[in-house]
Design a protein around this motif. Structure first.
Motif, mmCIF file in Angstrom:
data_model
loop_
_atom_site.group_PDB
_atom_site.id
_atom_site.type_symbol
_atom_site.label_atom_id
_atom_site.label_comp_id
_atom_site.label_asym_id
_atom_site.label_seq_id
_atom_site.Cartn_x
_atom_site.Cartn_y
_atom_site.Cartn_z
ATOM 1 N N PRO A 153 0.838 -1.203 0.000
ATOM 2 C CA PRO A 153 0.000 0.000 0.000
ATOM 3 C C PRO A 153 0.870 1.249 0.000
ATOM 4 N N VAL A 154 0.306 2.357 -0.476
ATOM 5 C CA VAL A 154 0.985 3.642 -0.342
ATOM 6 C C VAL A 154 1.114 3.943 1.151
ATOM 7 N N ALA A 155 2.298 4.361 1.585
ATOM 8 C CA ALA A 155 2.598 4.498 3.019
ATOM 9 C C ALA A 155 1.593 5.385 3.737
ATOM 10 N N GLU A 156 1.220 6.492 3.117
ATOM 11 C CA GLU A 156 0.319 7.434 3.801
ATOM 12 C C GLU A 156 -1.098 6.893 3.931
ATOM 13 N N ASP A 157 -1.420 5.802 3.213
ATOM 14 C CA ASP A 157 -2.754 5.197 3.300
ATOM 15 C C ASP A 157 -2.799 4.006 4.249
ATOM 16 N N LEU A 158 -1.667 3.658 4.865
ATOM 17 C CA LEU A 158 -1.574 2.413 5.619
ATOM 18 C C LEU A 158 -2.621 2.333 6.732
#
Length: 455
Positions: A325-330
């Motif tokens: 996943p995109v890190a900021e969406d974790l």
């Protein structure tokens, strides 16, 4: 290079420089015509066709030879009369005056007409169908495609490594083909849907650039142009981000297209996000061609990580459960999984997805959170994937990869609609092989050895 006990030259090799030479050729009888007391015979192999002149004695002796018989012919190379030169043939400026014909194997009448045979008949007699020049060209182009890929990746420090065919069943999406173990009764191997887990473990092992021409197997529901077994170019790279993948693959495609087709393709390829593609084209594999005869590549990026299945009332991975996943969406995994974006990308060519990949998770804690978002209990994901989680404990590098459908690419570059035209021995759309009649029943003794019975 092609000289053997049976032949000095191939059927596509002779030209004006060979005039006056004594030669021996071997191949299949392509055509035979008797004109009065003399005759003309065309001999074929995969390299081409050579015309032979038959004197009255040979014409009389072999006038009833059947097409597709295998022959060895000795003779002398002569120039064709100017009016008989065939510029459409590589051997069209010469003919061979036959002195001796040996029938190595006489053919019975063929059970199919190449021009009018149905696909069912062609697949039943595939070994004959493959004699057609178009089919031989398809497989030769496929060979050049694979060779170009190997040459390029080897120059870029990739290592070709084979991974197991007998592996663990961890189905997520398509069904596995299962193989019962005779030694461990009641237990099963699975044929790989892809080498995904093995190639990630190779990154943990330190092989930072891996590729494989991989055989893959999926027990999918019947679809017109899918195969239960197929070939993919499988790649995985350590210390790569998305931009590194795009740059490398564009170089690879440019090299392959030039090497195989002598076509220069423009790079970098355009990009669309998944949302843009769906909004503008109503599909995630848009066809951006402006002319029919061009090659229009496009990257589709920014896919959702998960998709919800109403029937099963659970989330599934849009690509596979190892996509990062995109890190900021974790943190949305637990609160709003629909909004989690993935580091995933597809390469689309002329409206067909030819490859897909992603940056992977290299941390066990992230991987476990994704497993939980997919509805797996800790017991379930550890039973299926403990070997992956264990490996991530010991220094897994950041890594990503991509896999391409070689059958699909070969079909596109040879101008074929169906991938069956570029596979030597394909299955039908019903997953059957008509040539050897498989799948088939097996003996009771074989089932007993495996501890199985048919319900």
């Amino acid at each position: 290079m092609n000289k053997t006990h049976y032949r000095t030259h191939t059927c596509g090799e002779l030209n004006k420089s060979c005039i006056g030479k004594s030669v021996i050729l071997a191949g299949w009888l392509d055509s035979l015509r008797i004109q009065g007391k003399i005759g003309f015979l065309s001999l074929r192999d995969r390299y081409g066709v050579t015309q032979f002149f038959l004197n009255p004695k040979l014409a009389k002796k072999f006038e009833n030879l059947k097409k597709e018989s295998v022959l060895q012919i000795k003779g002398k190379v002569n120039a064709r009369p100017d009016k008989q030169v065939n510029k459409d043939m590589s051997t069209g400026e010469v003919e061979v005056e036959a002195s001796e014909i040996v029938v190595l194997n006489e053919s019975e009448p063929l059970p199919l007409d190449f021009e009018h045979a149905s696909e069912e008949t062609r697949l039943t007699y595939r070994y004959l169908d493959l004699r057609q020049p178009d089919m031989q060209n398809n497989l030769m182009v496929r060979h050049k495609l694979v060779k170009a890929v190997r040459d390029f990746l080897s120059d870029y420090n990739f290592v070709e490594i084979e991974t197991p065919i007998l592996s663990k069943s961890t189905p997520e999406g398509a069904r596995d083909y299962l193989v019962p173990s005779r030694v461990h009764k009641g237990k099963f191997y699975a044929l790989p849907q892809s080498p995904q887990q093995y190639k990630q473990l190779l990154m943990v092992a330190g092989f930072d650039r891996y590729f494989q021409i991989a055989r893959c197997f999926r027990d999918e529901d019947l679809r017109a142009d899918r195969q239960p077994e197929f070939t993919q170019l499988d790649m995985e790279m350590s210390f790569f981000q998305e931009e590194d993948v795009y740059s490398l693959i564009e170089k690879l495609m440019k090299f392959v297209w030039k090497k195989v087709l002598n076509v220069d393709i423009k790079v970098p390829f355009p990009r669309l996000t998944y949302a843009e593609a769906m909004k503008k084209y109503k599909r995630d594999n848009p066809d951006l061609r402006k002319k029919k005869d061009e090659y229009a590549f496009v990257w589709v990026t920014g896919f959702p990580l998960l998709e919800f299945n109403d029937e099963d009332n659970r989330y599934y991975a849009l690509h596979h459960p190892f996509t990062s996943p995109v890190a900021e969406d974790l943190d949305l995994l637990e609160t709003n999984p629909d909004k989690v974006r993935a580091h995933a990308y597809d390469l689309v060519l002329n409206g067909t997805e030819i490859g897909g990949g992603s940056i992977r998770m290299h941390r066990g804690d992230w991987q476990q959170r994704v497993f939980k978002a997919l509805g797996m209990s800790e017991t379930e994901y550890k039973a299926k994937f403990m070997h992956m989680l264990e490996a991530f404990k010991y220094g897994a590098p950041p890594h990503g990869g991509i896999a391409f459908g070689l059958d699909r690419i070969a079909a596109i570059i040879t101008g074929n609609e169906s991938i069956r035209e570029v596979i030597a021995f394909p299955k039908t759309k019903n997953a059957e092989s008509l040539m050897e009649n498989s799948p088939s029943e097996v003996d009771k003794e074989q089932l007993d050895e495996l501890g199985l019975r048919i319900k």
